[in-house]
Each structure stands twice: as C-alpha cells, then as structure tokens.
Design an enzyme around this catalytic site. Sequence first.
Site, short mmCIF file in Angstrom:
data_model
loop_
_atom_site.label_atom_id
_atom_site.label_comp_id
_atom_site.label_asym_id
_atom_site.label_seq_id
_atom_site.Cartn_x
_atom_site.Cartn_y
_atom_site.Cartn_z
N GLY A 118 6.54 38.32 25.29
CA GLY A 118 6.31 39.75 25.08
C GLY A 118 7.51 40.64 25.33
O GLY A 118 7.44 41.85 25.10
N TYR A 119 8.62 40.09 25.79
CA TYR A 119 9.80 40.93 26.05
C TYR A 119 10.48 41.29 24.73
O TYR A 119 10.94 40.42 23.99
CB TYR A 119 10.80 40.20 26.95
CG TYR A 119 10.35 40.01 28.40
CD1 TYR A 119 9.21 40.64 28.90
CD2 TYR A 119 11.08 39.20 29.26
CE1 TYR A 119 8.81 40.46 30.21
CE2 TYR A 119 10.69 39.01 30.59
CZ TYR A 119 9.54 39.64 31.05
OH TYR A 119 9.15 39.46 32.35
N ALA A 120 10.54 42.59 24.46
CA ALA A 120 11.17 43.10 23.23
C ALA A 120 10.59 42.41 22.00
O ALA A 120 11.30 42.10 21.05
CB ALA A 120 12.68 42.94 23.28
N GLY B 179 9.66 39.46 21.46
CA GLY B 179 10.25 38.16 21.17
C GLY B 179 11.76 38.16 21.05
O GLY B 179 12.39 37.09 21.05
#
Length: 315
Positions: free
Chosen positions: A52-54, A56
Amino acid sequence: MQQRAVGATGLTVSRLGLGTMSWGRETDEHEARDQLIAFAEAGGTLVDTAAGYADGASEEMVGRLIGDVVARDEIVIATKGGISRRRGERETYASRGRLLADLDASLRRLGVDHVDLWQVHTWVDGVPIEETMTVLDHAVATGRASYVGVSNYTGWQTAQAATWQRAVPGRAVLASTQMEYSLVNRRIESDVVPAAAALGLGILPWSPLGHGVLTGKYRNGIPSDSRGASESYGRLIERYLDTRCQGVIEAVAKAADGLGWSMTEVALAWVRDRPGVTAPIVGARTAKQLLGALGVEELTLPPEIVAALDDVSED
C-alpha cells in the site's frame, strides 16, 4: 550494525530498519538510491515496505535497486499486504483472496521469488482469524515468504493470532508485530509488549520519532516546507504537540544537549533498546535525514537518562 533475532525465530536483522513509505511519493529514486547505499554501508539489512505504500511504487523502487545497489542476499526484505487505495480511498482487507493477490503483486513489483518477512498490515473486523492466518501458512508453505508477522494488531488480537498459529504443529509461527512506538506514544507497553514477550514475537516499531516531533523540528512551529504543513499530515502532527508531548520533546532536547547528541539519536536509542524491540523502522525523505539517524548505532543512553525519559513520557 549489530544484528538481532526477530522474536523467537532464526531470522536476524539489523537493529535499525530502513522504512520506505515515502519512496515513490515524496522520495524520488535518486534519493532512495542514496538512502539504500548509506544504509547498506552502515551495515543495515532490514528494508521495510508495503503493497500500500505509494500504491505499490515503493515496492517497485525497492525492486529496481536490488541487485544494483545491494545484492539480494545482503538485505532482508519485509513487506505487508492488506491496505490499498485501489478505488481512490484507503481500504483494508484480510481475506484469503485479497491477501494472496497482494502478496503475488508484491513479488512482481519487487522482482523476487520470495520475501523474507511478510506481514498482515492491519486487523480487519468481520474476517475470521483462521482465514487470515491460513494465508500466512500458505505463503510460507509455497515459498513466497520465509517468515510471517502482523502489524497494527492490539494486544488481544496479537495474542489470538499468535496462539492460533501455535495451536497446531506445522502452522507458520508469527515472527513479529509492527506497531507505532516512541517516547510520545507508549500505548503498546500495556498490552502488545507483554503479548509479544509471552508468545515470542519481535517488535518492529514504526514512527519511532513520533512522526518527526522528536527530532525537534516542530518545537517552534511547523515549517512551511515540512510534511506537518500539509493538511492531512498536519492534523496528525497536532496530536503530538499537546502539553504532555511538549514536555517529552523538551526532555529529549535537554538530554541531547547534555550528551552532545542530536534529538534524533536520543529518541531512537531509547526505543531501540526497549524490552522486546528488534528494530525500529526509520523512514526518511532524504539521505541526509537518514544519515542523521544512522549515527545512533554507536550510542547507548546512560541508565539515568533512560529513567528520566521513562518518567517524563509515562502516560
């Protein structure tokens, strides 16, 4: 950098982890490269990211740097599944289908056939714990993950998940729990820390600098070029600028002045050496910020300073 075992497992990691939540968003690939080079040169091995960071992009950036900046077998890749913004809004999930899809997508973005530590990013009400835990079993059994853990689980949730996994031989025992933990947020000490100790989980604190307030950059207001100046992040920062937290921040500043350290080093040394902690996850926007944190490796807080900080930060 010293290495520590992750809970009661054979997995060992550096006692400081590199967080990549800002990679692909506030941190471009040039800065990310410089960060990873500095981290590896300091002996760091644990690199933490998430699906979920940026959306992917963080995992993609980590994947592009593996083999270029550092060899695959020289780092421990930890990622998480269960949070996304697929429909433009944050959503959480812990079902078998969604989590397995997340894991496979993470492996593609990272360009690897397995990760060293895969974690369920958050608890989701309504999804049976046995369903979520069978995904972890499957991830290990199929070689997609070497070890598994949880993140953002309360004490009773941690205990339930870990006990379930230990109830039957052959299940993938939980290695770790990743939780917010710092001098301005010690809530996990009442339930998560005892649960982790009793069940053999290593603790990986995120936001060990209290979203930046323990660096001192918000002591005299919120700089216009800081994340605290943004509408969404500013609301979060305000939670850590109340009277109690201000007292903690000033105590950290006083300790730093007396020791000749930076406030970052004081705050990190405190959380790094708390009972049960394996490795705080340090996320920095720039290589310069990260270098300011890596100096803590050579430092240990005097017992009297630890006691004073414990006292002033107690909830």
